[in-house]
Write a protein that holds these residues in place. Structure first.
Motif, short mmCIF file in Angstrom:
data_model
loop_
_atom_site.label_atom_id
_atom_site.label_comp_id
_atom_site.label_asym_id
_atom_site.label_seq_id
_atom_site.Cartn_x
_atom_site.Cartn_y
_atom_site.Cartn_z
N THR A 319 52.41 -11.95 8.79
CA THR A 319 52.31 -10.93 7.75
C THR A 319 51.16 -9.99 8.04
OG1 THR A 319 53.19 -12.49 6.12
CG2 THR A 319 52.08 -10.54 5.27
N ASP A 320 51.38 -8.71 7.86
CA ASP A 320 50.33 -7.72 8.01
C ASP A 320 49.38 -7.82 6.83
OD1 ASP A 320 49.15 -5.24 9.22
OD2 ASP A 320 49.77 -4.42 7.28
N GLU A 321 48.10 -7.98 7.11
CA GLU A 321 47.12 -8.23 6.06
C GLU A 321 46.97 -7.04 5.13
OE1 GLU A 321 42.40 -9.56 5.66
OE2 GLU A 321 43.32 -9.22 7.61
N LEU A 322 47.08 -5.83 5.64
CA LEU A 322 46.83 -4.64 4.83
C LEU A 322 47.99 -4.33 3.90
CD1 LEU A 322 45.12 -2.14 4.16
CD2 LEU A 322 46.26 -0.96 6.08
N THR A 323 49.21 -4.32 4.45
CA THR A 323 50.36 -3.88 3.66
C THR A 323 51.18 -5.01 3.07
OG1 THR A 323 51.77 -3.84 5.64
CG2 THR A 323 50.53 -1.84 5.13
N GLY A 324 50.99 -6.23 3.54
CA GLY A 324 51.82 -7.33 3.08
C GLY A 324 53.20 -7.35 3.70
N LEU A 325 53.48 -6.44 4.62
CA LEU A 325 54.78 -6.40 5.30
C LEU A 325 54.78 -7.36 6.48
CD1 LEU A 325 55.27 -2.52 5.43
CD2 LEU A 325 56.37 -4.12 3.85
N PRO A 326 55.93 -7.72 7.01
CA PRO A 326 55.97 -8.49 8.26
C PRO A 326 55.24 -7.73 9.37
CG PRO A 326 58.12 -8.50 7.21
CD PRO A 326 57.29 -7.54 6.43
N ASN A 327 54.59 -8.48 10.26
CA ASN A 327 53.86 -7.84 11.35
C ASN A 327 54.70 -7.85 12.63
OD1 ASN A 327 53.74 -10.49 12.16
ND2 ASN A 327 51.54 -10.69 11.92
N ARG A 328 54.07 -7.50 13.74
CA ARG A 328 54.79 -7.39 15.01
C ARG A 328 55.40 -8.72 15.41
NH1 ARG A 328 54.83 -4.12 19.59
NH2 ARG A 328 53.35 -2.69 18.64
N ARG A 329 54.67 -9.83 15.21
CA ARG A 329 55.20 -11.14 15.59
C ARG A 329 56.47 -11.46 14.81
NH1 ARG A 329 51.10 -16.05 15.43
NH2 ARG A 329 50.31 -14.83 17.17
N ALA A 330 56.42 -11.23 13.49
CA ALA A 330 57.62 -11.49 12.68
C ALA A 330 58.77 -10.58 13.09
CB ALA A 330 57.29 -11.31 11.20
N LEU A 331 58.44 -9.32 13.39
CA LEU A 331 59.49 -8.39 13.82
C LEU A 331 60.13 -8.85 15.12
CD1 LEU A 331 60.74 -5.45 13.33
CD2 LEU A 331 59.16 -4.77 15.13
N GLY A 370 43.15 6.17 4.12
CA GLY A 370 44.27 5.90 5.01
C GLY A 370 44.91 4.56 4.73
N ASP A 371 44.09 3.54 4.44
CA ASP A 371 44.65 2.23 4.10
C ASP A 371 45.47 2.30 2.82
OD1 ASP A 371 43.35 1.29 6.31
OD2 ASP A 371 41.69 0.37 5.21
N GLN A 376 51.30 2.23 0.52
CA GLN A 376 52.36 2.82 -0.28
C GLN A 376 53.68 2.99 0.48
OE1 GLN A 376 51.14 6.34 -2.56
NE2 GLN A 376 48.99 5.80 -2.21
N VAL A 377 53.63 2.81 1.80
CA VAL A 377 54.84 3.02 2.59
C VAL A 377 55.91 2.00 2.25
CG1 VAL A 377 55.77 3.01 4.93
CG2 VAL A 377 53.60 4.17 4.46
N GLY A 378 55.53 0.71 2.22
CA GLY A 378 56.50 -0.34 1.95
C GLY A 378 57.22 -0.17 0.62
N GLN A 424 57.84 13.09 1.01
CA GLN A 424 57.37 13.34 -0.35
C GLN A 424 55.88 13.03 -0.44
OE1 GLN A 424 59.79 11.09 -3.05
NE2 GLN A 424 61.73 11.92 -2.24
N PRO A 425 55.16 13.70 -1.33
CA PRO A 425 53.69 13.55 -1.35
C PRO A 425 53.26 12.14 -1.77
CG PRO A 425 54.47 14.84 -3.23
CD PRO A 425 55.66 14.67 -2.33
N PHE A 426 52.14 11.72 -1.18
CA PHE A 426 51.48 10.48 -1.56
C PHE A 426 50.26 10.82 -2.42
CE2 PHE A 426 53.76 9.38 2.26
CZ PHE A 426 54.17 8.07 2.06
N THR A 427 49.99 10.01 -3.41
CA THR A 427 48.81 10.20 -4.23
C THR A 427 47.76 9.18 -3.82
OG1 THR A 427 50.15 11.00 -6.09
CG2 THR A 427 47.89 10.28 -6.57
N VAL A 428 46.67 9.66 -3.26
CA VAL A 428 45.59 8.81 -2.78
C VAL A 428 44.30 9.27 -3.44
CG1 VAL A 428 44.30 8.04 -0.77
CG2 VAL A 428 46.75 8.42 -0.59
N GLU A 429 43.72 8.42 -4.25
CA GLU A 429 42.46 8.71 -4.94
C GLU A 429 42.56 10.01 -5.73
OE1 GLU A 429 39.40 8.67 -2.03
OE2 GLU A 429 39.57 6.52 -1.64
N GLY A 430 43.69 10.20 -6.39
CA GLY A 430 43.89 11.38 -7.21
C GLY A 430 44.23 12.63 -6.44
N ILE A 431 44.42 12.54 -5.13
CA ILE A 431 44.72 13.69 -4.30
C ILE A 431 46.15 13.56 -3.77
CG2 ILE A 431 44.05 15.03 -2.27
CD1 ILE A 431 41.26 13.88 -2.56
#
Length: 801
Positions: A319-331, A370-371, A376-378, A424-431
């Motif tokens: 599992t990818d620690e940042l996003t909680g998605l499967p990581n390269r090994r799982a893929l 950036g993190d 928000q991608v997943g 589509q736009p991402f909202t990061v720290e109000g931006i």
């Protein structure tokens, strides 16, 4: 020697010749010779061993005590009218067990680098269970002998207790190590088992008063000695290391190989407690069984904790620690299963996603922003994916989507949907932030039959989508063998630079517009690929930049260009121009390299002009000025290429150490028809002349353009046929300009490390540019060094006489 003595002793177990001499030969010589041979083999193993040296020295000492006990009994105790009990021989026999315990501990210590709590519990369960069974079933009668002299009673008890401890230690060690197929451990275990069988049977026979010396029972002890010798003889360092590594790689201690022996001991203890309820078995056996069951319960708790921890660690590793998605090994694991089941009727697809503009988010707002965007991608893509699809993060700003049972058309539609969502736009720290995405699509089993091929094809397609800014691009196999495969191209270029016979330079003339004299030549790099033919800089330079080969490529082009110039310099002093990349301009060693190259070819500094575009100096202006200043002090001319398209700062031009300006083709193309363009060129020429600079106009292909530029004293670069330059020599022991006596006219002469010929005209201009700050093909098809093109226009160098 050990096996031979054992075989000879066996011949006299059931029948032997009568006489004192034969008794001595069998019972004294051959019997003890087995011990001597086994001790010598163990000592030899200790001398050559490293990891388990202590174990084999302890084994040697144990066998020595057994040998001493045999000799004392045979020579001193047996001849007495009445044998004392206990005797000195009994002391030696009991001491024999102590180093044997140490040897077992040494063997396990050499094979286990770190002991876990579960290992200790396994050992305790095995030891207590084995002790309970031994006391209850095998040694019960001997333990009940309590009448007689205190010393005799204690000695009688010492033997079975020592055997019980030895059995418990053997089973405990085996439980800690688990079931292993290591020859040394199996032989040692068999030897100790044979020794225990001999001791237990002897105690029963001695208690009944029917033991006969020299009978078949003695073969049990001698077989144990022979097994010890075989174990020592086969022990080696590689086997020990392999056993230790197999133990470390087990992950958790929950397999059947680890749990089989403790489980058997626990079941034996439960049987003893159930069958021995009341007074059937001794209390010692009952307490040992109770201890075994309690230790087994503790081991069960440890097992549950280890299994839970193992699954947690396994999940974290996948599992990818940042996003909680499967990581390269799982893929990769899921991709292997998907590719293995993919068929022509039910294909599978892989989407490789790379976010565009993500670096700017990190640089502007920080990595925490950036993190936040990556997290928000997943959730954003969840609605666009099926339950069977797998979205994984590969690292950085790269993601991948596995699409089982999906054809190419469906995969492209899914990729377009994903791209729409990510745009589509991402909202990061109000931006509100916008990022782009480039998606490569590849399918299996065609054209990719393996996971590695699937990833490679998707990577190639993604890179093509990024380069063309198309957003989504599907991989299409190239019929000529994969020209789009940038990774393969990078490795082939590395090989070409090492071989030195695949790169070439084409020479494009620079002429004076007033009289048509050839006053310079610009080197244009080409790659003669062994399978793909002649490659332009558009295929060559991106691979060189990504592989970090720009400097080696520039060095190769410099050598080829100077080799060509050396052939005509004696007859016609026409300098050659070579382009520099940003990596070259900031290389403090460049002046020394240039001076060395000029010296190797016997050329003065005036034979070389180094060109650079304005953008390349922006990477490190101060350092670039230092390098250019050193080059000018050598006498090498420097030229600002593509002037008018870059920063074009007049203040910057004021301090720039340059000798020449090259007007970009976009400024000179319409001077014959556009008065405004002619005015810009005319005033730029005046500025260059006032600064003491020579001016070169690129793309002079028509007489109208030449007529306009001629009166303002501008030189031009052209592809029209001009007076010839000497042809560069081919490499070889007899190569040389004077020996060849050949000349080739313009259009461009090609030099492949000395060999030259006149190529056919290529009327197709190359409009592609390389990455900013690095080498690039000229828009007009010209360009020197690693970045020239081969278009119809040339830049010509002309100006003041």
């Amino acid at each position: 020697m050990t096996l031979a003595a054992l075989a000879l002793f066996t011949t006299g177990v059931w029948t032997r010749p009568d006489g004192e001499g034969w008794a001595i030969a069998y019972d004294l010589v051959l019997y003890n010779l087995v011990y001597v041979g086994a001790a010598l083999v163990c000592a030899a193993a200790a001398r050559r061993a490293e990891a388990d040296r202590m174990a084999w020295w302890a084994m040697t000492l144990s066998l020595a005590w057994g040998l001493v006990g045999n000799l004392v009994y045979s020579l001193l105790v047996a001849p007495m009218p009445e044998e004392p009990f206990p005797s000195i021989a009994d002391f030696c026999y009991l001491v024999y067990y102590v180093p044997l315990y140490v040897a077992l501990i040494g063997l396990i210590r050499a094979r286990v680098s770190r002991f876990h709590a579960s290992m200790w519990l396994d050992g305790i369960v095995g030891a207590l269970g084995a002790g309970a069974v031994a006391v209850a079933v095998l040694l019960g009668p001997a333990l009940e002998v309590t009448e007689g002299d205190v010393a005799a009673v204690l000695t009688n008890l010492a033997y079975p207790v020592a055997d019980v401890v030895l059995l418990a230690l053997l089973v405990g060690v085996s439980a800690m190590l688990g079931v292993r197929r290591e020859r040394t451990l199996l032989l040692v275990g068999a030897a100790i088992a044979a020794n225990l069988v001999g001791d237990i049977v002897y105690l029963d026979l001695a208690t009944a008063g029917v033991y006969v010396e020299g009978g078949p029972l003695d073969l049990a002890w001698l077989s144990a000695m022979a097994l010890f010798a075989l174990a020592a003889h086969g022990s080696d360092r590689d086997t020990v290391q392999a056993s230790a590594q197999s133990g470390e790689g087990a992950g958790t201690r929950v397999g059947w190989r680890v749990l089989a022996l403790p489980l058997a001991c626990n079941l034996g203890s439960l049987v003893i407690l159930a069958a021995g309820y009341g007074d059937r078995f001794s209390s010692a056996a009952a307490w040992l069984a109770v201890g075994c069951v309690v230790a087994a319960l503790a081991r069960t708790a440890i097992t549950f904790r280890e299994v839970r921890a193992f699954h947690e660690v396994r999940e974290q590793a996948r599992t990818d620690e940042l996003t909680g998605l499967p990581n390269r090994r799982a893929l990769m694991d899921e991709a292997r299963r998907m590719v293995a089941t993919a068929t022509a009727r039910h294909p599978a697809a892989l989407l490789l996603l790379d976010l565009d503009g993500f670096k700017e988010v990190n640089d502007s707002l920080g990595h925490h922003a950036g993190d936040s965007l990556l997290r928000q991608v997943g959730p954003r893509l969840r609605d666009a994916l099926r339950a069977t699809d797998t979205l994984a993060r590969l690292g950085g700003d790269e993601f991948a989507v596995l699409l089982p049972d999906s054809a190419l058309d469906g995969a492209q539609e899914r990729a377009e949907r994903i791209r729409e969502l990510l745009l589509q736009p991402f909202t990061v720290e109000g931006i509100r932030l916008h990022v782009g995405v480039s998606i490569g699509v590849a399918t299996a089993p065609v054209p990719a039959a393996t996971v590695q091929e699937l990833l490679r094809c998707a990577d190639v397609a993604m890179y093509a989508a990024k380069s063309s800014r198309a957003g989504v691009r599907a991989y299409v196999p190239d019929p000529r063998g994969g020209i789009g495969d940038r990774l393969h191209t990078m490795e082939e270029l590395r090989t070409a630079l090492e071989d030195g016979d695949q790169l070439a330079v084409h020479l494009q003339p620079q002429v004076a517009l007033d009289d048509g004299r050839v006053v310079g030549a610009e080197a244009l790099v080409r790659w003669h690929h062994p399978t793909r033919g002649l490659l332009s800089p558009a295929a060559l330079l991106p691979a060189a930049e990504q592989a970090g080969l720009l400097r080696p490529l520039a060095d190769a082009v410099l050598e080829l260009s100077l080799s060509a110039a050396a052939c005509w310099w004696r007859d016609r002093r026409v300098p050659v121009s070579v382009n520099l990349s940003a990596a070259d301009v900031t290389d403090l060693d460049l002046p020394a390299k240039v001076a060395g190259a000029l010296a190797r070819h016997g050329l003065p500094a005036a034979a070389l002009t180094l060109e650079l575009v304005e953008d390349t100096l922006m990477a490190d202006p101060d350092r670039g000025r230092v390098v250019l200043g050193d080059l000018r002090r050598l006498g090498v001319r420097t030229s600002i290429d593509d002037y008018g398209t870059g920063y074009s700062s007049l203040a910057y031009l004021r301090h720039l150490p340059a000798d020449e300006l090259k007007l970009d083709r976009s400024l000179t193309r319409d001077v014959g028809r556009d008065p405004r363009a002619a005015a810009i060129v005319r005033h730029t020429v005046a500025l260059a002349h006032d600064l003491g600079l020579t001016l070169v106009a690129e793309g002079v292909e028509e007489d109208d353009t030449g007529d306009v530029l001629g009166p303002v004293e501008v030189r031009s670069r052209t592809r029209r046929r001009r007076p010839a330059l000497p042809r560069p020599p081919s490499r070889g022991p007899h190569s040389g300009c004077a020996a060849r006596g050949e000349r080739a006219g313009w259009p461009p002469t090609r030099s492949t490390g000395g060999a030259s010929r006149v190529p056919q005209e290529d009327a197709r201009p190359d409009h592609r540019r390389g990455a900013a700050g690095g080498p690039r093909p000229h828009r007009d098809g010209g360009g020197g060094g690693p970045e020239g093109g081969d278009g119809p226009a040339g830049a010509a160098r002309g100006g003041r006489p």
